[in-house]
Write a protein that holds these residues in place. Structure first.
Motif, PDB file in Angstrom:
ATOM      1  N   TRP A  16       0.769  -1.194   0.124  1.00  0.00           N
ATOM      2  CA  TRP A  16      -0.259  -0.053  -0.070  1.00  0.00           C
ATOM      3  C   TRP A  16       0.841   1.255   0.108  1.00  0.00           C
ATOM      4  N   ASN A  17       1.979   1.168  -0.833  1.00  0.00           N
ATOM      5  CA  ASN A  17       2.815   2.247  -0.807  1.00  0.00           C
ATOM      6  C   ASN A  17       1.984   3.649  -1.334  1.00  0.00           C
ATOM      7  N   SER A  18       1.166   3.696  -2.058  1.00  0.00           N
ATOM      8  CA  SER A  18       0.531   4.721  -2.775  1.00  0.00           C
ATOM      9  C   SER A  18      -0.735   5.395  -1.903  1.00  0.00           C
ATOM     10  N   ASP A  75       5.181  -3.410  -4.637  1.00  0.00           N
ATOM     11  CA  ASP A  75       3.624  -3.212  -4.739  1.00  0.00           C
ATOM     12  C   ASP A  75       3.258  -2.251  -5.768  1.00  0.00           C
ATOM     13  N   LEU A  76       3.142  -2.526  -7.337  1.00  0.00           N
ATOM     14  CA  LEU A  76       2.518  -1.651  -8.271  1.00  0.00           C
ATOM     15  C   LEU A  76       1.172  -1.414  -7.880  1.00  0.00           C
ATOM     16  N   PRO A  77       0.652  -0.154  -7.483  1.00  0.00           N
ATOM     17  CA  PRO A  77      -0.819   0.116  -7.327  1.00  0.00           C
ATOM     18  C   PRO A  77      -1.590  -0.397  -8.448  1.00  0.00           C
ATOM     19  N   SER A  78      -2.835  -0.875  -8.104  1.00  0.00           N
ATOM     20  CA  SER A  78      -3.726  -1.485  -8.979  1.00  0.00           C
ATOM     21  C   SER A  78      -4.101  -0.717 -10.074  1.00  0.00           C
ATOM     22  N   VAL A  79      -4.398   0.722  -9.672  1.00  0.00           N
ATOM     23  CA  VAL A  79      -4.692   1.820 -10.747  1.00  0.00           C
ATOM     24  C   VAL A  79      -3.804   1.845 -12.070  1.00  0.00           C
ATOM     25  N   SER A  80      -2.304   1.800 -11.367  1.00  0.00           N
ATOM     26  CA  SER A  80      -1.363   2.123 -12.268  1.00  0.00           C
ATOM     27  C   SER A  80      -1.041   0.782 -13.058  1.00  0.00           C
ATOM     28  N   LYS A  81      -1.260  -0.322 -12.777  1.00  0.00           N
ATOM     29  CA  LYS A  81      -1.090  -1.507 -13.300  1.00  0.00           C
ATOM     30  C   LYS A  81      -2.291  -1.767 -14.413  1.00  0.00           C
ATOM     31  N   ARG A  82      -3.366  -1.474 -14.090  1.00  0.00           N
ATOM     32  CA  ARG A  82      -4.652  -1.527 -15.003  1.00  0.00           C
ATOM     33  C   ARG A  82      -4.327  -0.482 -16.219  1.00  0.00           C
ATOM     34  N   LYS A  83      -3.812   0.608 -15.984  1.00  0.00           N
ATOM     35  CA  LYS A  83      -3.605   1.565 -17.237  1.00  0.00           C
ATOM     36  C   LYS A  83      -2.356   1.146 -17.853  1.00  0.00           C
ATOM     37  N   LEU A  84      -1.302   0.711 -17.322  1.00  0.00           N
ATOM     38  CA  LEU A  84      -0.412   0.095 -18.395  1.00  0.00           C
ATOM     39  C   LEU A  84      -0.622  -0.780 -19.011  1.00  0.00           C
ATOM     40  N   THR A 183      -9.094   6.835   0.706  1.00  0.00           N
ATOM     41  CA  THR A 183      -9.392   5.368   1.202  1.00  0.00           C
ATOM     42  C   THR A 183     -10.697   5.021   0.985  1.00  0.00           C
ATOM     43  N   HIS A 184     -11.607   5.956   1.451  1.00  0.00           N
ATOM     44  CA  HIS A 184     -13.095   5.389   1.628  1.00  0.00           C
ATOM     45  C   HIS A 184     -13.301   4.961   0.015  1.00  0.00           C
ATOM     46  N   GLY A 185     -12.844   5.816  -0.685  1.00  0.00           N
ATOM     47  CA  GLY A 185     -13.424   5.295  -2.429  1.00  0.00           C
ATOM     48  C   GLY A 185     -12.613   4.120  -2.739  1.00  0.00           C
ATOM     49  N   ILE A 186     -11.435   3.709  -2.201  1.00  0.00           N
ATOM     50  CA  ILE A 186     -10.924   2.515  -2.715  1.00  0.00           C
ATOM     51  C   ILE A 186     -11.650   1.599  -2.020  1.00  0.00           C
ATOM     52  N   GLU A 187     -12.219   1.759  -0.588  1.00  0.00           N
ATOM     53  CA  GLU A 187     -13.155   0.615   0.027  1.00  0.00           C
ATOM     54  C   GLU A 187     -14.168   0.314  -0.883  1.00  0.00           C
ATOM     55  N   LEU A 188     -14.817   1.393  -1.079  1.00  0.00           N
ATOM     56  CA  LEU A 188     -15.993   1.039  -2.244  1.00  0.00           C
ATOM     57  C   LEU A 188     -15.872   0.464  -3.298  1.00  0.00           C
ATOM     58  N   LYS A 189     -14.527   0.887  -4.290  1.00  0.00           N
ATOM     59  CA  LYS A 189     -14.326  -0.213  -5.248  1.00  0.00           C
ATOM     60  C   LYS A 189     -14.278  -1.282  -4.918  1.00  0.00           C
ATOM     61  N   LEU A 190     -13.310  -1.729  -4.082  1.00  0.00           N
ATOM     62  CA  LEU A 190     -13.122  -3.228  -3.628  1.00  0.00           C
ATOM     63  C   LEU A 190     -14.360  -3.859  -3.134  1.00  0.00           C
ATOM     64  N   LEU A 191     -15.296  -3.311  -2.472  1.00  0.00           N
ATOM     65  CA  LEU A 191     -16.673  -4.027  -2.164  1.00  0.00           C
ATOM     66  C   LEU A 191     -17.389  -4.097  -3.388  1.00  0.00           C
ATOM     67  N   LYS A 192     -17.376  -3.168  -4.414  1.00  0.00           N
ATOM     68  CA  LYS A 192     -18.253  -3.637  -5.484  1.00  0.00           C
ATOM     69  C   LYS A 192     -17.514  -4.877  -6.181  1.00  0.00           C
ATOM     70  N   ALA A 193     -16.191  -4.781  -6.502  1.00  0.00           N
ATOM     71  CA  ALA A 193     -15.470  -5.869  -7.183  1.00  0.00           C
ATOM     72  C   ALA A 193     -15.845  -7.009  -6.490  1.00  0.00           C
TER      73      ALA A 193
END
Length: 232
Positions: A16-18, A75-84, A183-193
């Motif tokens: 969780w470095n980002s 730990d490459l951030p998920s958002v960065s990995k998806r864009k790449l 961080t709340h936004g990340i939680e919401l995305k994870l819950l949806k996923a």
């Protein structure tokens, strides 16, 4: 190839470095949490005929190894990995090849678990651990949870004859369904996923009942705390 000495360092490698957080989560902690959650999910979802001793060992082995390449690659951030991955297209397979270069045993584990219910359970456990961590340790996120609990308790204490309870509940649901912090936004995305993954699993592997996956996540987030009962 990673050595045992390298793997021991997983107790010091931060994830969780980002994301701004209250305390770091270490790779070894993540692997342990994913393993324990995956075991709980598998026992509630899979049949005894399918979930043999061999598959139990495979699930545990996979969960304890799945992110070990982070020891060298980070730990490459998920958002960065998806864009790449979107930018690279088919060439994005280089990410997985890098993982295999760092930790070759992961290739065989991926092959064994691919397209099986075990793969779904491992991913659900991975996301469940992320949801727990980001809710408890994400900057400002635990405060959001406590605030919601207080508001819910207040609404429940209101007399029904006021005729505003349901309206207040709807407003609060709408309010907390929007990201209040990063961080709340990340939680919401994870819950949806997580929810979508469960629905997809029910369609893909209908021989199993995947509804208990919702119960496991609910227990993790809102379940009874034995420590409080033990001490008080």
């Amino acid at each position: 190839m990673l050595t045992l000495r390298d793997i021991v360092r997983s107790g010091h490698v931060v994830r969780w470095n980002s994301v701004k957080h209250g305390r770091p989560q270490y790779l070894a902690e993540h692997h342990y949490m994913v393993t324990m959650i995956a075991r709980a999910l598998a026992r509630k979802i899979l049949s005894a005929d399918y979930y043999t001793t061999e598959k139990q060992i495979l699930l545990v082995d996979y969960c304890l190894n799945h992110d070990l390449p982070e020891l060298l690659a980070g730990d490459l951030p998920s958002v960065s990995k998806r864009k790449l991955e979107m930018m690279l297209g088919e060439k994005s397979a280089v990410f997985k090849e890098l993982d295999y270069e760092i930790h070759p045993p992961l290739r065989k584990l991926d092959q064994k678990i691919k397209d099986t219910p075990l793969a779904v359970i491992a991913k659900l456990a991975d996301w469940a651990d992320a949801i727990i961590y980001i809710q408890q340790e994400g900057a400002g996120n635990f405060e959001t949870k406590i605030c919601r609990q207080i508001i819910d308790a207040l609404i429940q204490s209101m007399p029904d004859d006021l005729g505003v309870t349901e309206n207040l509940k709807a407003h609060m649901e709408q309010f907390f369904s929007q990201p209040l912090t990063h961080t709340h936004g990340i939680e919401l995305k994870l819950l949806k996923a997580y929810q979508e993954k469960v629905e997809q699993a029910q369609v893909r592997f209908p021989e199993f009942d995947w509804k208990p996956a919702h119960g496991v996540l609910s227990e993790l987030l809102e379940g009874e705390d034995a420590q409080i009962k033990f001490e008080y």
